[in-house]
Design a protein around this motif. Structure first.
Motif, PDB file in Angstrom:
ATOM      1  N   HIS A  82       1.112  -1.273  -0.349  1.00 30.31           N
ATOM      2  CA  HIS A  82      -0.229   0.151   0.108  1.00 30.31           C
ATOM      3  C   HIS A  82       0.632   1.257  -0.369  1.00 30.31           C
ATOM      4  CE1 HIS A  82      -3.700  -1.575   0.744  1.00 30.31           C
ATOM      5  NE2 HIS A  82      -3.697  -2.593   0.871  1.00 30.31           N
ATOM      6  N   THR A  83       0.087   1.653  -0.578  1.00 27.43           N
ATOM      7  CA  THR A  83       0.991   3.545  -0.494  1.00 27.43           C
ATOM      8  C   THR A  83       0.893   4.770   0.535  1.00 27.43           C
ATOM      9  OG1 THR A  83      -0.568   4.186  -2.646  1.00 27.43           O
ATOM     10  CG2 THR A  83       1.882   3.257  -2.929  1.00 27.43           C
ATOM     11  N   SER A  84      -1.085   4.157   0.377  1.00 29.32           N
ATOM     12  CA  SER A  84      -1.312   5.225   1.223  1.00 29.32           C
ATOM     13  C   SER A  84      -2.070   3.922   2.861  1.00 29.32           C
ATOM     14  CB  SER A  84      -3.323   4.854   1.086  1.00 29.32           C
ATOM     15  OG  SER A  84      -2.714   6.330  -0.188  1.00 29.32           O
ATOM     16  N   VAL A  85      -1.976   5.254   4.026  1.00 30.99           N
ATOM     17  CA  VAL A  85      -2.519   3.744   5.577  1.00 30.99           C
ATOM     18  C   VAL A  85      -4.154   3.331   5.364  1.00 30.99           C
ATOM     19  CG1 VAL A  85      -3.196   4.807   7.600  1.00 30.99           C
ATOM     20  CG2 VAL A  85      -2.003   6.096   6.925  1.00 30.99           C
ATOM     21  N   ILE A  86      -3.278   2.236   5.493  1.00 35.58           N
ATOM     22  CA  ILE A  86      -4.986   0.968   5.651  1.00 35.58           C
ATOM     23  C   ILE A  86      -5.224   1.272   6.354  1.00 35.58           C
ATOM     24  CG2 ILE A  86      -5.112  -1.546   5.957  1.00 35.58           C
ATOM     25  CD1 ILE A  86      -1.696  -2.017   5.546  1.00 35.58           C
ATOM     26  N   SER A  87      -6.594   1.423   6.631  1.00 32.06           N
ATOM     27  CA  SER A  87      -7.710   1.661   6.692  1.00 32.06           C
ATOM     28  C   SER A  87      -8.793   0.570   6.748  1.00 32.06           C
ATOM     29  CB  SER A  87      -8.631   2.611   5.465  1.00 32.06           C
ATOM     30  OG  SER A  87      -9.168   1.756   5.091  1.00 32.06           O
ATOM     31  N   CYS A  88      -8.586  -0.805   6.338  1.00 32.95           N
ATOM     32  CA  CYS A  88      -9.458  -1.656   7.244  1.00 32.95           C
ATOM     33  C   CYS A  88      -8.982  -3.023   6.918  1.00 32.95           C
ATOM     34  CB  CYS A  88     -10.739  -1.535   7.120  1.00 32.95           C
ATOM     35  SG  CYS A  88     -10.362  -0.775   5.109  1.00 32.95           S
ATOM     36  N   LEU A  89      -9.117  -3.849   7.527  1.00 33.34           N
ATOM     37  CA  LEU A  89      -8.167  -5.645   7.147  1.00 33.34           C
ATOM     38  C   LEU A  89      -9.113  -6.132   8.094  1.00 33.34           C
ATOM     39  CD1 LEU A  89      -5.747  -6.795   9.645  1.00 33.34           C
ATOM     40  CD2 LEU A  89      -6.822  -4.887  10.251  1.00 33.34           C
ATOM     41  N   CYS A  90      -9.013  -7.365   7.008  1.00 36.30           N
ATOM     42  CA  CYS A  90     -10.477  -8.860   7.250  1.00 36.30           C
ATOM     43  C   CYS A  90      -9.450  -9.866   7.455  1.00 36.30           C
ATOM     44  CB  CYS A  90     -11.659  -8.567   7.170  1.00 36.30           C
ATOM     45  SG  CYS A  90     -11.046  -8.620   5.018  1.00 36.30           S
ATOM     46  N   VAL A  91      -9.318 -11.010   8.569  1.00 38.09           N
ATOM     47  CA  VAL A  91      -8.410 -11.938   7.994  1.00 38.09           C
ATOM     48  C   VAL A  91     -10.109 -13.370   7.870  1.00 38.09           C
ATOM     49  CG1 VAL A  91      -6.950 -13.746   9.319  1.00 38.09           C
ATOM     50  CG2 VAL A  91      -6.567 -11.212   9.198  1.00 38.09           C
ATOM     51  N   LYS A 110       7.635  15.065   2.850  1.00 38.19           N
ATOM     52  CA  LYS A 110       6.617  14.697   3.187  1.00 38.19           C
ATOM     53  C   LYS A 110       6.138  13.692   4.180  1.00 38.19           C
ATOM     54  CE  LYS A 110       1.358  16.129   2.737  1.00 38.19           C
ATOM     55  NZ  LYS A 110       0.288  16.496   2.143  1.00 38.19           N
ATOM     56  N   ASP A 111       6.356  12.839   3.268  1.00 37.41           N
ATOM     57  CA  ASP A 111       5.673  11.242   3.232  1.00 37.41           C
ATOM     58  C   ASP A 111       6.810  10.230   3.119  1.00 37.41           C
ATOM     59  OD1 ASP A 111       5.790  11.798   0.645  1.00 37.41           O
ATOM     60  OD2 ASP A 111       3.151  10.715   0.387  1.00 37.41           O
ATOM     61  N   LYS A 112       8.249  10.906   3.268  1.00 40.18           N
ATOM     62  CA  LYS A 112       8.902   9.677   2.717  1.00 40.18           C
ATOM     63  C   LYS A 112      10.607   9.687   2.860  1.00 40.18           C
ATOM     64  CE  LYS A 112       7.405   9.261  -2.296  1.00 40.18           C
ATOM     65  NZ  LYS A 112       6.111  11.097  -1.814  1.00 40.18           N
ATOM     66  N   VAL A 113      10.904   8.850   3.382  1.00 41.18           N
ATOM     67  CA  VAL A 113      12.177   8.591   3.577  1.00 41.18           C
ATOM     68  C   VAL A 113      13.428   8.601   2.457  1.00 41.18           C
ATOM     69  CG1 VAL A 113      12.021   6.650   4.715  1.00 41.18           C
ATOM     70  CG2 VAL A 113      13.985   7.781   5.268  1.00 41.18           C
ATOM     71  N   GLY A 114      14.392   9.109   2.974  1.00 42.91           N
ATOM     72  CA  GLY A 114      15.707   8.677   1.372  1.00 42.91           C
ATOM     73  C   GLY A 114      16.966   8.865   2.022  1.00 42.91           C
ATOM     74  N   HIS A 119       5.492   6.931   5.894  1.00 39.82           N
ATOM     75  CA  HIS A 119       4.697   7.536   6.507  1.00 39.82           C
ATOM     76  C   HIS A 119       3.719   7.910   5.444  1.00 39.82           C
ATOM     77  CE1 HIS A 119       6.136   6.188  10.103  1.00 39.82           C
ATOM     78  NE2 HIS A 119       7.507   6.923  10.048  1.00 39.82           N
ATOM     79  N   PRO A 120       2.153   7.852   4.833  1.00 35.17           N
ATOM     80  CA  PRO A 120       1.990   8.235   3.734  1.00 35.17           C
ATOM     81  C   PRO A 120       0.954   9.665   4.675  1.00 35.17           C
ATOM     82  CG  PRO A 120       1.144   6.279   3.799  1.00 35.17           C
ATOM     83  CD  PRO A 120       2.782   5.674   5.386  1.00 35.17           C
ATOM     84  N   ASP A 121       0.640   9.373   5.971  1.00 34.43           N
ATOM     85  CA  ASP A 121      -0.339  10.284   5.951  1.00 34.43           C
ATOM     86  C   ASP A 121       0.227  11.855   7.558  1.00 34.43           C
ATOM     87  OD1 ASP A 121      -2.384   9.832   5.807  1.00 34.43           O
ATOM     88  OD2 ASP A 121      -3.198   9.351   7.292  1.00 34.43           O
ATOM     89  N   ALA A 174       9.893   9.085  12.211  1.00 36.27           N
ATOM     90  CA  ALA A 174       8.556   8.982  13.633  1.00 36.27           C
ATOM     91  C   ALA A 174       7.270   9.257  12.565  1.00 36.27           C
ATOM     92  CB  ALA A 174       8.768  10.062  14.635  1.00 36.27           C
ATOM     93  N   GLY A 175       5.671   8.375  12.726  1.00 36.20           N
ATOM     94  CA  GLY A 175       5.458   9.539  12.171  1.00 36.20           C
ATOM     95  C   GLY A 175       4.153   9.936  12.410  1.00 36.20           C
ATOM     96  N   GLY A 176       4.340  10.730  13.660  1.00 35.79           N
ATOM     97  CA  GLY A 176       3.175  11.715  13.942  1.00 35.79           C
ATOM     98  C   GLY A 176       1.876  10.584  14.525  1.00 35.79           C
ATOM     99  N   ASP A 177       1.176  11.292  13.796  1.00 39.14           N
ATOM    100  CA  ASP A 177      -0.328  10.634  13.410  1.00 39.14           C
ATOM    101  C   ASP A 177      -0.577   9.058  14.031  1.00 39.14           C
ATOM    102  OD1 ASP A 177      -1.668  13.321  14.886  1.00 39.14           O
ATOM    103  OD2 ASP A 177      -2.365  13.804  13.094  1.00 39.14           O
TER     104      ASP A 177
END
Length: 929
Positions: free
Chosen positions: A86-95, A651-655, A674-676, A693-696
């Protein structure tokens, strides 16, 4: 029985999936890291999503979400495996029921649904553009693991059913929900019928039936008047395990019992149209709000805000209750795959109460709470163990120990933890109740750890015990945003949100080092981006600088400063238009010493440490957003002291960036961390790891550094001018390069004199004075200050080494100069429109316009002022008229000369479009319809 992705057509991955067995993820040898940065470990997780138990007994394997990564964590083996896609924060999951298939979804602009095989870690199916508008808010997998149900996250929500084992990108069926149903954020299939599922918002439960007739739903009504009792807000819904009923938990501690109006069977006839459900009972279960409701085997299980887990039979009679002190609101419950042992001793850490003479035996389970705690509960009462306790609020502060493999992590909930990142174990922690931790810093010796808080206080702690060395300071009037020690630990400086810098000084009290407040100064009028200690060139005394968004680089005189009087030694404006973002000492790669800054225009600038003169402007990494924080990576490479590297976050990457910076894009790489939003960056003392560190998102990620991979990528990108040719429009063989060559040689003719009859000396260089003309000819229009910076950059490039000034530039060096100085995104119509928004007014048609006279006045009186003569000359050239070409020549020295020239061609009211197209003659793209 289960599908393993064979329909995807990837024979290699399909065979790996077929051969996969539980636990094999951690049996494989670690593969060689092929990227410059590889995710090595994740601290923290998204406590608003469920934590699942994949394995039990000898192995405790948990599955949870951290930001955009799924973590499979072997607790006892102290190992992690990361599912990245994923390139954005995962919002939901199921197993799935057998814990093999894991489905995850996100809410990004290019939202993905990915189905993973938890045995092998392979993504067996990826669904693109499932809900392209707003992503996915809820997801469920059917009991037979063939189907997925998803609900979009938009204002108008769309519900889709997918057969994920099929290669088609389209859902089997879908429907839209009306906004008045509320935001549906929970969905679950009927275990007995994959063609039926239920979802709920806080106020509405919806029942769905799908099949050949498509997806249909019913929305039974329920209010406080239905049963003359307070219902509360809905939390989760389930289907009953042995009848046609469904249940919904509420915030009032009640269960709503729904039942089908008509007989309920999974026959095809009933799948043609949805049956209607009706609320038949409202059963008060307890006073506390129910947060979790699930069916497991022949039990109905609830979790509440007090941390209690209760088991009920099919008639909602209480079977058992498990509770533990200091457990917060329950977010999820996940049962062990292993059946329970025969009943043993009574509970020691939980309270058990049975409603029958037969002892109740349940499987062990994993409990997660909304305050980021995970517990492993043994239902025989032998233990109730805390597995994880992480930050429950934003993590904005990290700092690495200067001599040991330790990293300190601070969060807004006041939790400070020190972690051994080699052994991946926590060592010590402390909770601060009064405020959140905003920034951290170790002193150079590693004896002290300084912490800045959101209430403006500063603590200086012992680095080992985390106990306070002295009483806390509170001299900042806003949250402390930056904190730093001097090289000799004599000074400690902080910056706060009120644009002030505060300095503390070390003193000896009773033979031990303590600290006292020295002075503070409101040295900026916009946010401070960096504070930086250094060492004076002619002594070993510390020097202190701060950089603000007000474009000021301020140096402080620590020697002349006294109690309550901080002296500012120099103030230098470092940018004309761009906003500076971060600051660092550039490694000593030449005889000249530099200060490195980055700005919001993707440029890296080098300033002389003494004169503060801009010596170089270079193209920095361009990965979607500018560099927000930078750190020179410590290196243990003794063979090549000239090999240095820079770690950075956007903003959302490390390099990573190879030094020296020269504008070559192949010398840097970046990865989404940290996409957010990334809040902080730290590097280990030996340069082997980088931490973000990803803040929120409440997570910290540990990245393993592989400098050989970065060097290899840079080598593959080409040497000398090859990387720069590729940055030109059309490359080395394109029309732009040919035009540049023509302009370059025409500039040679100009410098020799166009009309000269003497024999011309063919050269590969042009005089520095011709740089502005050629730049403008190829479409780059630098300001006068920028022109001066470009010429000085070339002129003094060899001054320190040879003592001589350069007077000419080659074509290759000119291309590098152009690439490094030109705007990254070229000319932007939006910038011109923004200027008209600020400077103009609304005319009768509602357009932003500037009066012709005001425009001429602004050009002559504001910014880099143009003289009347320069303005008249520019306007006549732009409008296609040339003074002296016949007729009477306007008096360009007359104050009204420019106005007289413009009256005929320029309208009285000028819009941004007229200014760009008719006056400047720039092409404007057609607006999108």
């Amino acid at each position: 029985q289960q599908r393993s992705g064979e329909d995807d057509g990837h024979d290699g991955s399909a065979s790996l999936v077929w051969a996969a067995t539980p636990g094999m993820l951690f049996q494989e040898d670690k593969q060689t890291k092929l990227h410059p940065l590889s995710l090595s470990w994740v601290l923290g997780y998204n406590s608003s999503l469920a934590v699942h138990s994949l394995m039990d007994r000898e192995d405790w394997v948990l599955l949870y979400v951290s930001s955009h990564t799924v973590v499979i964590h072997d607790i006892l083996g102290n190992r992690q495996y990361h599912l990245q896609g994923h390139t954005s924060v995962i919002s939901c999951l199921c197993v799935s029921e057998d814990r093999r298939w894991v489905a995850t979804a996100d809410r990004g602009p290019d939202a993905l649904i990915i189905v993973w095989d938890s045995f092998s870690g392979i993504p067996v199916r990826t669904i693109f553009e499932s809900h392209p508008e707003d992503g996915v808010s809820a997801i469920a997998i059917s009991q037979d693991a063939k189907y997925l149900a998803t609900i979009s996250a938009g204002t108008v929500q769309r519900v889709c059913v997918w057969k994920w084992t099929s290669p088609t990108e389209k859902p089997v069926c879908s429907t839209e929900l009306r906004p008045e149903f509320g935001y549906q954020d929970y969905v679950i299939f009927n275990p007995q019928n994959p063609y039926e599922f239920v979802s709920n918002s806080k106020t509405q439960v919806i029942f769905y039936l799908w099949g050949d007739a498509g997806l249909q739903y019913s929305t039974p009504l329920l209010s406080s008047q239905t049963f003359n009792s307070v219902v509360g807000r809905f939390s989760q819904s389930v289907f009953h395990f042995n009848n046609s009923q469904a249940l919904t938990g509420t915030s009032a501690g009640k269960l709503v019992v729904w039942d089908a109006v008509s007989p309920h069977t999974p026959s095809k006839e009933l799948r043609v149209k949805p049956h209607s459900m009706k609320a038949t009972k409202l059963v008060p279960m307890q006073k506390d709000s129910l947060t979790v409701l699930m069916v497991f085997e022949s039990c109905i299980v609830t979790g509440d805000v007090k941390g209690q887990v209760k088991f009920y039979d099919g008639e909602l009679q209480l079977l058992a209750c498990y509770s533990h002190s200091k457990v917060g609101p329950i977010q999820s419950i996940s049962f062990s795959k292993t059946p329970p042992e025969p009943p043993g001793a009574s509970s020691a850490c939980s309270t058990s109460c049975t409603a029958s003479s037969q002892p109740f035996v349940a499987r062990n389970f994993i409990l997660s709470t909304s305050d980021a705690t995970v517990l492993h509960v043994a239902t025989d009462g032998t233990y109730c163990e805390k597995v994880m306790e992480e930050a429950k609020k934003a993590v904005n502060a990290i700092a690495c120990h200067p001599r040991q493999a330790l990293v300190a992590v601070g969060s807004h909930c006041g939790l400070l933890k020190v972690w051994d990142y080699q052994q991946t174990t926590y060592l010590v922690s402390r909770i601060f109740i009064q405020a959140g931790i905003q920034c951290l810093c170790y002193d150079p010796e590693g004896y002290f750890l300084a912490a800045g808080f959101t209430d403006g206080s500063v603590y200086i702690l012992d680095a080992i015990s985390l106990q306070s060395i002295c009483k806390e300071f509170k001299f900042s009037h806003g949250p402390v945003t930056h904190i730093s020690f001097s090289h000799n630990s004599e000074y400690l400086a902080t910056a706060d949100e009120k644009y002030s810098v505060t300095v503390y000084k070390a003193v000896l009290q009773n033979g031990s080092r303590c600290w006292e407040h020295l002075a503070g100064l409101r040295s900026h009028y916009k946010p401070i981006r960096s504070i930086l200690f250094g060492v004076q060139l002619d002594s070993n005394k510390p020097r202190l600088l701060s950089l603000g968004e007000d474009r000021q680089l301020v140096e402080y005189d620590l020697n002349s400063s006294s109690k309550d009087h901080l002296v500012a030694l120099h103030r230098d404006r470092v940018e004309q238009v761009a906003v500076p973002l971060c600051l660092a000492w550039y490694p000593q790669l030449s005889t000249e010493s530099f200060i490195l800054t980055t700005n919001n225009c993707y440029k890296v600038k080098l300033y002389d440490t003494t004169t503060k003169m801009c010596r170089k402007t270079l193209l920095g990494p361009t990965y979607g957003s500018p560099l927000e924080k930078i750190q020179i990576l410590p290196t243990t490479n003794t063979t090549d002291a000239q090999k240095c590297y820079l770690a950075y976050i956007t903003k959302d990457k490390v390099g990573l960036q190879i030094l020296p910076v020269d504008g070559n894009p192949h010398k840097s790489s970046a990865f989404i961390c940290h996409p957010d939003g990334v809040s902080d960056l730290a590097s280990s003392y030996d340069g082997r790891y980088v931490f973000t560190a990803g803040g929120d998102d409440c997570t910290v990620m540990k990245w393993e550094v592989n400098l050989n991979a970065l060097d290899a990528a840079a080598s593959l990108g080409g040497e000398d001018l090859i990387p720069f040719y590729n940055l030109l429009d059309g490359g080395r063989e394109g029309q732009f390069f040919r035009e540049l060559e023509d302009y370059f040689y025409y500039a040679q003719l100009r410098s020799h004199g166009i009309d000269t009859l003497e024999t011309r000396q063919v050269s590969t260089h042009i005089p520095l004075e011709e740089i502005p003309s050629v730049m403008r000819a190829i479409g780059f229009y630098p300001s006068e200050e920028k022109i001066e910076e470009m010429i000085n950059e070339v002129k003094f490039s060899k001054n320190v080494d040879t003592g001589e000034q350069v007077t000419k530039i080659s074509l290759g060096d000119f291309i590098k100069l152009y690439i490094n100085h030109r705007p990254v995104f070229g000319l932007s119509m939006k910038k011109i429109q923004r200027a008209f928004q600020v400077l103009g007014y609304d005319n009768e048609n509602g357009d932003k316009v500037i009066d012709r006279g005001d425009l001429l006045l602004l050009l002559q009186c504001r910014g880099e002022r143009m003289t009347e003569d320069e303005l008249a000359q520019c306007l006549t050239t732009l409008m296609g008229r040339h003074p002296g070409g016949g007729g009477s020549e306007p008096d360009t020295c007359d104050p009204s000369g420019a106005a007289a020239l413009s009256e005929e061609e320029i309208p009285e009211e000028i819009t941004a479009e007229i200014f760009a197209a008719d006056i400047l003659g720039l092409p404007i793209a057609e607006p999108e319809k």
